[in-house]
Design a protein around this motif. Structure first.
Motif, PDB file in Angstrom:
ATOM      1  N   ASP A 199      38.997  84.880  35.149  1.00  0.00           N
ATOM      2  CA  ASP A 199      38.281  86.093  34.750  1.00  0.00           C
ATOM      3  C   ASP A 199      39.261  87.225  34.472  1.00  0.00           C
ATOM      4  N   PHE A 220      41.048  86.533  31.146  1.00  0.00           N
ATOM      5  CA  PHE A 220      40.125  86.810  30.046  1.00  0.00           C
ATOM      6  C   PHE A 220      39.979  88.322  29.831  1.00  0.00           C
ATOM      7  N   THR A 221      39.767  89.046  30.926  1.00  0.00           N
ATOM      8  CA  THR A 221      39.523  90.484  30.815  1.00  0.00           C
ATOM      9  C   THR A 221      40.709  91.198  30.169  1.00  0.00           C
ATOM     10  N   GLN A 250      41.496  89.363  26.386  1.00  0.00           N
ATOM     11  CA  GLN A 250      40.456  89.387  25.354  1.00  0.00           C
ATOM     12  C   GLN A 250      39.737  90.730  25.229  1.00  0.00           C
ATOM     13  N   LYS A 257      34.049  86.030  32.967  1.00  0.00           N
ATOM     14  CA  LYS A 257      34.387  85.293  31.750  1.00  0.00           C
ATOM     15  C   LYS A 257      33.194  84.472  31.260  1.00  0.00           C
ATOM     16  N   HIS A 258      32.439  83.888  32.216  1.00  0.00           N
ATOM     17  CA  HIS A 258      31.364  82.979  31.813  1.00  0.00           C
ATOM     18  C   HIS A 258      30.239  83.699  31.059  1.00  0.00           C
ATOM     19  N   GLU A 295      32.582  85.260  27.407  1.00  0.00           N
ATOM     20  CA  GLU A 295      33.383  84.444  26.501  1.00  0.00           C
ATOM     21  C   GLU A 295      32.550  84.025  25.288  1.00  0.00           C
TER      22      GLU A 295
END
Lengths: 277, 537
Positions: free
Chosen positions: B118, B121-122, B125, B177-178, B181
């Motif tokens: 997570d 990703f944070t 992205q 993330k889930h 994304e």
């Protein structure tokens, strides 16, 4: 003329208004002696209540409110008179041209007048002042340029009725030129409503300047009643004297000019004259 | 993490001046045990367009988001950084590699576990692409690696001293993330239904009215938070916010939304408590146009600064809350303050000396008592600058300098001060964002027409070099030396000068305890509790 003055002064509210206006003009002339201190001078004594040291107290910056009111009177009267002169001049010129000429000139000028009339005056003034910066000259110009349509319509109406009167036809028959006819014969007879409108314009201009200043768009280099009120907004709970004195000054000035305008109107209007006996 | 009651109210009393410390219950609070329950209502404005902290710099969104999202680290009241989602961290000696060890038993509000994926990703992205401010820090980022689910290693391209500041909320509120994304970050429905790991969970948002957050019973810090609910009430009108506080309809107004001139009056009332310096250090500043005569002469600039009664300016413009400036940066970064570069020593308020200096600089008083006229450009709708300009006008009149105040609308001010640079003197305010790197833009060479940077034409390669060294070093001791060196030059050259250090003040109902634990306004409020609540959650 004497009978006009007598009729005007017999009207008590009008006389009171005129007295207040004359008083303000006198005070403006005497400001250097009545309130010598710089009204924008920041002092150490903030929020001093009205008393012997400061007649009207001091504001959040320790500025003397008495001095501010007197210096503000200069600004308000200057704006009032100059803006009214500007708007009356434009109004009379446009109205006279439209009324005298008629035809396409009239149509064109009246459409322009309507264009100015439908514009929201205050918001337009707000935008112009905030874009080009606050300055007393700009404020006078903006108010003057935005306030002339009612005067133009009044003068046009007067011209339309007067230009076919017998005395005008007679004057025309003597062969005098258009300009002379317009300025020497018709205009003097059409001026009464313009004078009334002009004195009401003064009140409107004072109010408009105060409103602009109240939105923080006053000239920061000058003290005006509206600026004082704008500044007092945040301190209503801390010092009533910050807002009450400039508020009262605006109220009385606007009232006085309105009373004078109404008084002139009544004194000049033959129908009202008769009804009063 | 600091246990409740560790920052004793007595400590606040020492830290602040006595008058400001209005914690109603006084010292006895220290022994009181926190209670559970209660609803805290905070006034904010305007209506938030979304609720995701890392997509904006809007404080009204951060006030909400940092209670729902957690950062890796958390700022503390004393200016240091403490743990949040990362329970510990290491920095390599060269300042290029940062290793974070994450908490293991953390779940998002939807029940899914939080892991290093997570975080990766944070940062990669979302923050690096969309955060308006942190994006510029993240360009220094080489890579984010996740050697195991509970370790994050961030490598930088070049050392950047204040990097860790960007690891706190709101610069880095970690997203699940889930849920994010594969979605379009700028259009995701998640923007209005935030799911994070913080102490409070999003319940509902009524546009233009309020937003409700409720207690997260599965918060990873056991036993926290104490409050049942936080309601953020949207009140766009400033006087209405103060009236609501006085009527008891609102319990908290953050400094951004609190009109300072009400402080003196409200601070006398027992029902309220206040906290100064809740925002990152900021100031009010005077820029001289050093290309114009006579301001091109440093002697004139020094004399003009000396003629300003900065104490009076603080009293009148900042309502006595702030402090007369001493350092060309901010004295609230004590590690860069040096007595050798102190405005108060170099240029004490002294109109007589200012008069003499102006005479010596070749600007004698003319027959009308004035020397020259300067145009002072500022934003007329700014809360602090018009009163500042009024004192300045008065002070400079005392030394024969005529001032033409040009108070204009924000867009016009930006064009005149920063676009065309058409001014003699301009008054501005700047904020540091928590580190002096946020303030170097005041003095650094600037050839652009960008707003809120250096509009004075001042360009000193020596100063620029010291700035870039001061920004790169990791240790504040070393950084401090560079900034001190630059301070000495800047006080002498005085192209721009700080007038005062602003102090922002939050207002709150006295019945809440444990407020103000963070060094920024973006509080978690997990340790806030209300008097008279329950013993158990």
């Amino acid at each position: 003329m004497r009978s006009f003055a007598r009729r005007f002064l017999r009207n008590l509210p009008a006389a009171a208004g005129a007295a207040w206006v004359l008083g303000m003009i006198l005070v403006c002339a005497l400001v250097p002696w009545l309130a010598a201190s710089d009204p924008l001078r920041v002092g150490g004594d903030a929020f001093a209540p009205p008393g012997a040291a400061y007649w009207f107290g001091t504001d959040n910056q320790g500025r003397d409110i008495w001095s501010g009111i007197l210096h503000g009177a200069q600004v308000s009267l200057a704006v009032g008179f100059l803006a009214a002169i500007t708007s009356s001049s434009i109004g009379v010129a446009v109205g006279a041209a439209a009324g005298f000429h008629g035809g396409w000139v009239d149509s064109f000028l009246m459409r322009v007048t309507e264009l100015f009339q439908i514009m929201p005056r205050f918001f337009l003034a707000l935008i112009i002042i905030s874009l080009f910066g606050a300055g007393i000259g700009k404020v006078i110009f903006v108010i003057g340029v935005l306030s002339w349509p009612p005067t133009a319509r009044l003068i046009r109406a007067e011209f339309l009725t007067l230009k076919h009167r017998d005395f005008i036809e007679a004057a025309r028959a003597t062969g005098i030129g258009d300009l002379t006819l317009c300025f020497r014969q018709i205009l003097p007879n059409a001026m009464a409503p313009a004078v009334v409108a002009g004195s009401l314009d003064i009140a409107q201009a004072i109010l408009l300047e105060a409103s602009l200043s109240f939105f923080g768009l006053g000239d920061p280099n000058l003290i005006s009643w509206g600026t004082m009120l704008y500044n007092a907004q945040g301190y209503l709970r801390q010092g009533w004297w910050l807002s009450i004195f400039p508020g009262a000054a605006i109220f009385l000035a606007v009232l006085a000019f309105n009373l004078v305008g109404d008084g002139i109107n009544e004194a000049l209007n033959p129908r009202l004259r008769e009804s009063q006996g | 993490m600091a246990i409740p009651g560790r920052l004793l109210p007595t400590a606040f009393c020492v830290f602040l001046s006595g008058a400001l410390c209005l914690v109603a219950a006084g010292q006895s609070v220290a022994q009181e045990k926190p209670r559970y329950g209660g609803t805290l209502i905070q006034a904010i404005a305007p209506n938030p367009e979304h609720l995701v902290t890392i997509l904006t710099t809007g404080v009204h969104i951060h006030s909400i988001g940092c209670k729902v999202y957690s950062g890796l680290l958390a700022s503390r009241r004393d200016g240091t950084l403490g743990p949040d989602l990362a329970k510990s961290w290491e920095v390599s000696p060269d300042g290029m590699t940062y290793t974070f060890h994450l908490e293991r038993d953390v779940r998002f509000h939807d029940g899914k576990p939080f892991t290093a994926a997570d975080v990766k990703f944070t940062f990669e992205q979302v923050v690096a692409k969309f955060h308006p401010r942190a994006r510029r820090v993240m360009v220094n980022m080489q890579s984010v690696e996740t050697p195991d689910p509970f370790t994050v290693v961030i490598r930088l391209k070049r050392a950047f001293g204040p990097f860790l500041l960007s690891m706190t909320c709101p610069e880095s509120g970690i997203l699940p993330k889930h849920l994010w994304e594969g979605t379009d970050v700028l259009k995701s429905p998640q923007r209005l239904k935030p799911v994070g790991t913080g102490p409070f969970m999003f319940r509902e948002a009524a546009a233009g009215s309020h937003i409700t957050l409720v207690r997260n019973p599965n918060y990873f810090k056991k036993g926290l938070p104490y409050l049942d609910r936080i309601i953020l009430k949207i009140i766009p009108d400033t006087p209405a916010r103060v009236l609501a506080l006085e009527a008891g309809e609102v319990d908290f107004i953050a400094s951004y939304f609190f009109p300072k001139q009400q402080f003196t009056r409200l601070s006398k009332m027992k029902e309220f408590q206040f906290q100064k310096d809740t925002d990152t250090p900021g100031n009010a500043i005077i820029h001289f146009n050093i290309q114009r005569k006579p301001l091109d002469d440093a002697r004139v600039r020094r004399a003009l600064y000396m003629a300003l009664n900065r104490k009076l300016i603080v009293e009148r413009a900042d309502f006595g809350l702030g402090k007369e400036a001493s350092s060309p940066f901010d004295s609230r970064f004590p590690w860069l303050v040096t007595p050798e570069a102190d405005y108060r020593k170099a240029y004490p308020y002294d109109p007589a000396r200012a008069n003499r200096l102006l005479d010596e600089a070749g600007h004698p008083k003319k027959a009308d008592g004035t020397r020259f006229t300067v145009a002072v450009v500022y934003m007329s709708s700014h809360p602090l600058l018009p009163p500042t300009s009024q004192v300045l006008r008065s002070n400079w009149a005392d030394v024969g300098v005529k001032v033409n105040l040009v108070g204009v609308e924000r867009a016009v001010m930006q064009e005149r001060a920063f676009g065309k640079r058409d001014y003699d003197v301009t008054l501005q305010t700047y904020t540091s964002a928590g580190d002096p790197v946020g303030l170097v833009r005041i003095y650094a060479t600037n050839n652009s027409r960008s707003v809120f940077v250096n509009p004075t034409w001042y360009s000193n390669p020596k100063v620029d070099e010291l700035f870039s060294k001061g920004g790169a070093a990791a240790d504040v001791k070393i950084r401090g030396e560079y900034y001190k060196e630059a301070s000495k030059i800047l006080v002498t050259d005085i192209p721009s000068a700080i007038l005062f250090e602003r102090s922002e003040v939050d207002a709150a109902s006295a019945k809440f305890k444990g407020l103000w634990r963070a060094g920024t306004p973006y509080e978690r409020w997990d340790e806030v509790w209300m008097a008279g609540g329950r013993e158990k959650p």
